[in-house]
Design a protein around this motif. Structure first.
Motif: not given
Length: 635
Positions: A148-152, A186-189, A470-474, A520-521
């Protein structure tokens, strides 16, 4: 050890007993200069391994013996334990069927391969390379952030940090990790990095599933990247492709041992119409236990050898359903469903804090349902409906009712069972000949650095980073990248490599994204509600195109968060909204702040909540709203 064949000096095949060492492909024991070779071949009459480790090199065929690592497999595995083998030695398998010409094949499990380019510039693997996965990870443990704290941050290694106009490598991507720390994600995809045949690729044409593409570096470069990201507090999620293999004429899996039906792919593929998918006739045969083992082993490789913190599965609908071209559905594939359950169960048993994400795109709640209740067991799934609602709202007259619906979607009653985004690789590239374009480009084609494009694209980002999910940015969103993204720098009029000069040119836009990620975090300790399960869309004004919603975890000061978004070109000096608690509500974020861009109008201010209530809330207060802007309030 029984079954060891030492490196000979006389030509001719040597016989060996099956190896007693577990593992597929080449399992090296470098300190003892020994290696087990094991391969699956259903229709072979004989299998040999040849390589650089014999004297003379490549002239000695070492015969593998029939093996049986899985009960009931019919003895279709072949293995031998060979001495005199070193790390980085090269090898190939030779498969013999009757009197037919022998077939020279790369190892489907190989971690590396020599590569050459053909006359068309396509990458062609030549020989498998033994690559010891041992790596010094150090003693500092990394703890996966709570989901619930991830921002990808979705990253394509080849275009993230280009050097001198060529594709970037993992070693070079490490150099930009401080940018991601500054941004606050705090996360990379990582988009697929396994071996592909084309010169450049998004990665969705896997050739050697266990090998890193030579354009990006080798195995240790990936391990170093993960270690460096972990040292900076960033999790790494790898994108994997199991719904199809290839396509490519040099694909080592295609007609692996010479057998096929209907001129299709042989033992690794369906040989009937279930093979047909969007990418050709190359769907894996999930009905074969050996193919399922192959895919499951690959998933475990990422989780253990590369210490991945999660996996994102490409197009899972093409694993559990026989989806053909033009979205034609030939029915379910139960074995594909069981494969996904198996991988997720093994992940949960060994690494329950890691995350698996499905790109299913069919709003199928069973995808994220626990396996004990019949689900596939994924922890989250991409929600493309959120993207479409946002994109429509900022590229045409907005329907805030559709935004309200998109905000409230959840799977299995859990806000974080979905990944939400306003840009992804699928939505910004060239697809079926259509130039999709990045969001600022969609908003104002040819003028993507305009006030209109900035205001509307950042409004979409504000919704993404405050909505449940879980939000994700490109990559490049935070730099106001525009145009149409592609992996291929040779395509004219398209943008492949990130333009890092835009970070200073649009420094205010970067700061806007940085602020949103921090909120968000809950980095300041006053927006915990953005990490909570609860949502109340309490105000939808279709006429004024204003929407307001309440996010909270437990409620109270530092927890309750109010988001008000204006999807119109009108501004409001004093717009009344309901508020859940009395007292001062502080303006934590205003996308209309002139500090983000000098053309913004700077509406927005703190407000005080007083009775009577409004919009179903016990209290109300007035807020300022700029055009195409969002504000975030908390106590």
């Amino acid at each position: 050890m029984s079954g060891i064949v030492t490196s000979p000096s006389a030509a001719g095949p040597l016989l060996a007993a099956p190896s007693t060492v577990d593992g597929m492909g080449a399992v090296i024991q470098p300190e003892r200069r020994e290696c087990t070779f094991r391969v699956w071949s259903l229709f072979a009459d004989a299998v040999y391994v040849v390589g650089s480790f014999t004297t003379p090199p490549w002239d000695i065929r070492i015969a593998l013996a029939r093996d049986n690592p899985m009960p009931g497999d019919g003895h279709h595995y072949w293995s031998a334990h060979v001495g005199g083998v070193r790390d980085h030695d090269q090898y190939k398998f030779i498969i013999q069927r009757g009197s037919r010409a022998p077939i020279w094949k790369l190892d489907p499990y190989c971690r590396n391969a020599t590569v050459s380019l053909d006359a068309n510039g396509q990458s062609r693997p030549n020989n498998s390379i033994i690559d010891d996965p041992t790596f010094d990870w150090g003693s500092s443990p990394f703890h996966m952030p709570s989901w619930n704290e991830l921002v990808i941050y979705e990253m394509h290694v080849g275009t993230f940090n280009n050097i001198e106009g060529r594709a970037g490598e993992f070693d070079e991507a490490v150099q930009k990790l401080d940018h991601l720390v500054e941004l606050g994600v705090n996360a990379i995809e990582v988009m697929p990095a396994h071996d592909f045949e084309t010169k450049t690729s998004m990665g969705y044409n896997p050739s050697l599933l266990f090998a890193i593409d030579e354009a990006y570096g080798e195995q240790q470069a990936v391990q170093k990247f993960v270690k460096a990201a972990h040292a900076k507090g960033i999790a790494v999620i790898f994108d994997v492709v199991y719904n199809h293999f290839g396509p490519g004429s040099g694909d080592c899996l295609w007609q692996f041992d010479g057998w096929s039906q209907n001129n299709r792919g042989g033992i690794y593929f369906y040989n009937d119409d279930r093979a047909i998918c969007e990418w050709g006739e190359n769907r894996p045969d999930f009905g074969r236990p050996e193919v399922r083992h192959f895919i499951r082993d690959n998933a475990m490789m990422w989780l253990h050898e590369y210490r991945a913190d999660g996996l994102r599965f490409d197009s899972t609908v093409n694993i559990h359903r026989a989806m053909g071209k033009d979205n034609y559905d030939r029915g379910g594939i139960p074995e594909g469903w069981e494969l996904m359950k198996w991988i997720n169960n093994d992940k949960d048993a060994e690494l329950p804090w890691n995350i698996t994400i499905a790109e299913d795109l069919k709003h199928n709640e069973d995808i994220t349902k626990e396996t004990r209740h019949g689900g596939a067991g994924f922890n989250s799934q991409w929600d493309v409906s959120f993207y479409h609602a946002l994109k429509d709202a900022v590229t045409r007259p907005a329907d805030v009712g559709a935004i309200a619906d998109a905000l409230q979607r959840r799977y299995n009653g859990d806000a974080f069972r979905r990944v939400i985004y306003s840009e992804s690789h699928d939505e910004v590239t060239i697809k079926s000949g259509v130039w999709l374009g990045r969001l600022p480009e969609k908003i104002d084609p040819g003028n993507a650095d305009s006030w209109k494009a900035k205001k509307r694209s950042t409004l979409a980002a504000a919704l993404t980073l405050t909505a449940p999910g879980i939000p994700m940015l490109f990559q490049g969103q935070e730099l106001l990248e525009w145009g149409t993204w592609t992996d291929n720098p040779e395509i004219s009029h398209a943008n492949s490599m990130l333009d890092w000069s835009k970070k200073e040119r649009f420094r205010g836009i970067f700061e806007l994204y940085r602020r949103l990620v921090a909120l968000r975090r809950n980095r300041d300790g006053n927006t915990r509600g953005l990490t909570g399960q609860h949502l109340n869309v309490f105000h939808v004004n279709r006429g004024a195109k204003v929407i307001a919603y309440h996010r909270w975890m437990n409620g109270g000061p530092g927890d309750d968060v109010i988001v008000v978004a204006n999807f119109s070109e009108d501004s409001f000096d004093s717009y009344n909204v309901g508020l859940p608690c009395p007292g001062t509500w502080y303006l934590r974020f205003n996308s209309d702040w002139s500090g983000y861009d000098w053309t913004f109008s700077n509406k927005g201010y703190d407000t005080t909540a007083n009775p009577p209530g409004n919009h179903g809330m016990k209290y109300q207060g007035n807020v300022g709203l700029g055009p195409y802007s969002a504000i975030i309030l908390s106590q």
